[in-house]
Design an enzyme around this catalytic site. Structure first.
Site, PDB file in Angstrom:
ATOM      1  N   HIS A  17       0.845  -1.199   0.000  1.00  0.00           N
ATOM      2  CA  HIS A  17       0.000   0.000   0.000  1.00  0.00           C
ATOM      3  C   HIS A  17       0.881   1.250   0.000  1.00  0.00           C
ATOM      4  O   HIS A  17       0.616   2.207  -0.719  1.00  0.00           O
ATOM      5  CB  HIS A  17      -0.855   0.070   1.284  1.00  0.00           C
ATOM      6  CG  HIS A  17      -1.952  -0.940   1.397  1.00  0.00           C
ATOM      7  ND1 HIS A  17      -2.167  -1.663   2.544  1.00  0.00           N
ATOM      8  CD2 HIS A  17      -2.909  -1.333   0.523  1.00  0.00           C
ATOM      9  CE1 HIS A  17      -3.226  -2.447   2.381  1.00  0.00           C
ATOM     10  NE2 HIS A  17      -3.683  -2.278   1.148  1.00  0.00           N
ATOM     11  N   LYS A  41     -16.588  -5.892   6.877  1.00  0.00           N
ATOM     12  CA  LYS A  41     -15.615  -6.689   6.131  1.00  0.00           C
ATOM     13  C   LYS A  41     -15.041  -7.839   6.960  1.00  0.00           C
ATOM     14  O   LYS A  41     -14.414  -7.619   7.984  1.00  0.00           O
ATOM     15  CB  LYS A  41     -14.479  -5.780   5.634  1.00  0.00           C
ATOM     16  CG  LYS A  41     -13.790  -6.370   4.429  1.00  0.00           C
ATOM     17  CD  LYS A  41     -12.804  -5.406   3.836  1.00  0.00           C
ATOM     18  CE  LYS A  41     -11.992  -6.121   2.770  1.00  0.00           C
ATOM     19  NZ  LYS A  41     -10.983  -5.275   2.192  1.00  0.00           N
ATOM     20  N   ARG A  92      -2.480  -5.637  -8.201  1.00  0.00           N
ATOM     21  CA  ARG A  92      -1.398  -6.612  -8.051  1.00  0.00           C
ATOM     22  C   ARG A  92      -1.412  -7.586  -9.215  1.00  0.00           C
ATOM     23  O   ARG A  92      -0.569  -7.541 -10.081  1.00  0.00           O
ATOM     24  CB  ARG A  92      -1.522  -7.354  -6.713  1.00  0.00           C
ATOM     25  CG  ARG A  92      -1.139  -6.490  -5.515  1.00  0.00           C
ATOM     26  CD  ARG A  92      -1.644  -7.047  -4.229  1.00  0.00           C
ATOM     27  NE  ARG A  92      -3.093  -7.191  -4.267  1.00  0.00           N
ATOM     28  CZ  ARG A  92      -3.843  -7.523  -3.254  1.00  0.00           C
ATOM     29  NH1 ARG A  92      -3.294  -7.793  -2.115  1.00  0.00           N
ATOM     30  NH2 ARG A  92      -5.161  -7.600  -3.364  1.00  0.00           N
ATOM     31  N   SER A 130      -3.181  -7.404   3.095  1.00  0.00           N
ATOM     32  CA  SER A 130      -3.391  -7.266   4.545  1.00  0.00           C
ATOM     33  C   SER A 130      -3.841  -8.595   5.134  1.00  0.00           C
ATOM     34  O   SER A 130      -3.410  -8.978   6.219  1.00  0.00           O
ATOM     35  CB  SER A 130      -4.451  -6.200   4.830  1.00  0.00           C
ATOM     36  OG  SER A 130      -4.052  -4.966   4.320  1.00  0.00           O
TER      37      SER A 130
HETATM   38  O1  PNS Z   1      -9.117  -2.209   0.822  1.00  0.00           O
HETATM   39  P1  PNS Z   1     -10.165  -2.421  -0.208  1.00  0.00           P
HETATM   40  O2  PNS Z   1     -11.029  -3.603   0.123  1.00  0.00           O
HETATM   41  O3  PNS Z   1      -9.660  -2.494  -1.601  1.00  0.00           O
HETATM   42  O4  PNS Z   1     -11.086  -1.118  -0.158  1.00  0.00           O
HETATM   43  C1  PNS Z   1     -12.350  -1.128  -0.700  1.00  0.00           C
HETATM   44  C2  PNS Z   1     -12.992   0.277  -0.565  1.00  0.00           C
HETATM   45  C3  PNS Z   1     -12.965   0.747   0.861  1.00  0.00           C
HETATM   46  C4  PNS Z   1     -12.245   1.245  -1.445  1.00  0.00           C
HETATM   47  C5  PNS Z   1     -14.458   0.108  -1.058  1.00  0.00           C
HETATM   48  O5  PNS Z   1     -15.096  -0.894  -0.329  1.00  0.00           O
HETATM   49  C6  PNS Z   1     -15.253   1.408  -0.955  1.00  0.00           C
HETATM   50  O6  PNS Z   1     -15.097   2.281  -1.780  1.00  0.00           O
HETATM   51  N1  PNS Z   1     -16.107   1.524   0.093  1.00  0.00           N
HETATM   52  C7  PNS Z   1     -16.935   2.678   0.298  1.00  0.00           C
HETATM   53  C8  PNS Z   1     -18.399   2.381  -0.097  1.00  0.00           C
HETATM   54  C9  PNS Z   1     -18.601   2.589  -1.586  1.00  0.00           C
HETATM   55  O7  PNS Z   1     -18.434   3.672  -2.122  1.00  0.00           O
HETATM   56  N2  PNS Z   1     -19.005   1.531  -2.299  1.00  0.00           N
HETATM   57  C10 PNS Z   1     -19.317   1.625  -3.712  1.00  0.00           C
HETATM   58  C11 PNS Z   1     -18.139   1.331  -4.595  1.00  0.00           C
HETATM   59  S1  PNS Z   1     -18.151  -0.366  -5.008  1.00  0.00           S
END
Ligand code: PNS
Length: 163
Positions: A17, A41, A92, A130
């Site tokens: 990250h 999650k 990745r 993670s």
């Molecule tokens: O670490 P990650 O799992 O790649 O992060 C995912 C994240 C937090 C970027 C995604 O779940 C997110 O954008 N969450 C906020 C809610 C949202 O906007 N959801 C719609 C987009 S799919």
């Protein structure tokens, strides 16, 4: 001024990250690392959102144009609230692509003002996640170098109850 946003759950932040954050910070005047609360999650995050933000703040202290913010809304809403016009995510392997492609499409549907761009992980971090780091730490395996030292110590303390 061009502001970018690196979103994620960061439970916890890894060296992978941080590589993406550093490279994204070099492309924008200003970069906001957006830490999602993500209470749903996988049974809930290991670290609180405050802890996750603090780890990233320490690890990016040398990057003056990076700030860290927690959010619990739609990502595009948060991006527009803080004036970020580009979402930057790391990719990745092909396995990331489908999920990231879906999120990018949905986010574009939710707001055409916000673009998503991807930065490819360097080979050294292609395998790093993670969840893998937590699994290694849970079995008392070596995680030094995969995460900042402060995160390593916190993982050992949280998952094995010792230092
Ligand atoms: O670490 P990650 O799992 O790649 O992060 C995912 C994240 C937090 C970027 C995604 O779940 C997110 O954008 N969450 C906020 C809610 C949202 O906007 N959801 C719609 C987009 S799919």
């Amino acid at each position: 001024m061009k502001r970018g946003m690196c979103p994620g759950t960061f439970d916890p932040v890894t060296s992978g990250h941080l590589d993406i954050i550093e490279r994204a910070a070099a492309l924008f005047d200003d970069l906001v690392v957006a830490v999602a609360l993500s209470p749903d999650k996988g049974g809930g995050p290991l670290f609180s959102v405050e802890e996750r933000c603090a780890f990233i703040e320490s690890a990016t202290a040398h990057l003056p144009n990076v700030s860290v913010r927690a959010f619990d809304t739609l990502l595009v809403e948060f991006a527009s609230q803080v004036g970020a016009s580009v979402i930057i995510k790391g990719l990745r392997a092909v396995t990331d692509f489908e999920r990231e492609f879906q999120m990018a499409q949905l986010n574009y549907r939710l707001s055409t003002d916000i673009e998503t761009m991807f930065i490819m992980a360097i080979p050294e971090y292609m395998y790093l996640s993670s969840s893998a780091v937590k699994e290694i730490a849970r079995h008392a395996g070596p995680t030094r170098g995969l995460v900042p030292d402060e995160v390593h110590d916190a993982l050992v303390e949280r998952l094995t109850g010792s230092r």
